[in-house]
Design a protein around this motif. Structure first.
Motif, PDB file in Angstrom:
ATOM      1  N   ARG A   1       2.955   1.820  -3.652  1.00 14.12           N
ATOM      2  CA  ARG A   1       1.438   2.030  -4.721  1.00 14.12           C
ATOM      3  C   ARG A   1       0.921   3.399  -4.478  1.00 14.12           C
ATOM      4  N   ASP A   2       1.334   4.125  -3.210  1.00 17.93           N
ATOM      5  CA  ASP A   2       0.773   5.555  -2.945  1.00 17.93           C
ATOM      6  C   ASP A   2       2.050   6.115  -3.203  1.00 17.93           C
TER       7      ASP A   2
ATOM      8  N   ALA B   1       2.074   6.292  -7.272  1.00 21.78           N
ATOM      9  CA  ALA B   1       1.363   7.387  -7.840  1.00 21.78           C
ATOM     10  C   ALA B   1       1.966   8.497  -7.525  1.00 21.78           C
ATOM     11  N   ARG B   2       2.752   9.236  -6.957  1.00 19.63           N
ATOM     12  CA  ARG B   2       2.835   9.866  -6.202  1.00 19.63           C
ATOM     13  C   ARG B   2       4.347  10.961  -7.455  1.00 19.63           C
TER      14      ARG B   2
ATOM     15  N   ALA C   1       0.738  -0.865  -0.090  1.00 17.08           N
ATOM     16  CA  ALA C   1      -0.067  -0.028   0.433  1.00 17.08           C
ATOM     17  C   ALA C   1       0.798   0.851  -0.123  1.00 17.08           C
TER      18      ALA C   1
END
Length: 66
Positions: free
Chosen positions: A57-58, A61-62, A54
């Motif tokens: 993934r964050d 994305a950023r 998690a």
């Protein structure tokens, strides 16, 4: 997170080494910052728990939106 990676191996990781869709998520280190891993066991995948997946993934994305 304890990975067993050496500093050069950790610095050599890029997004191509990270599999977040597999279960469990994994990181496969096939290079070092300078050169290749020291031995064959250095090339084994590192399993990631759900929390690490998690977070990555964050982060991905950023960093892709920059």
């Amino acid at each position: 997170m304890v990975t067993g990676l050496g500093g050069g191996e950790f610095c050599g990781v890029d997004w191509n080494d990270v599999a977040l869709r597999s279960k469990p998520g994994t990181i496969r280190v096939e290079r070092r910052y300078q050169g290749t891993p020291k031995n064959e066991t250095s090339e084994l995948p590192i399993e990631l728990n759900d929390d690490a997946v998690a977070i990555l993934r964050d982060l991905r994305a950023r960093t892709e939106s920059v």
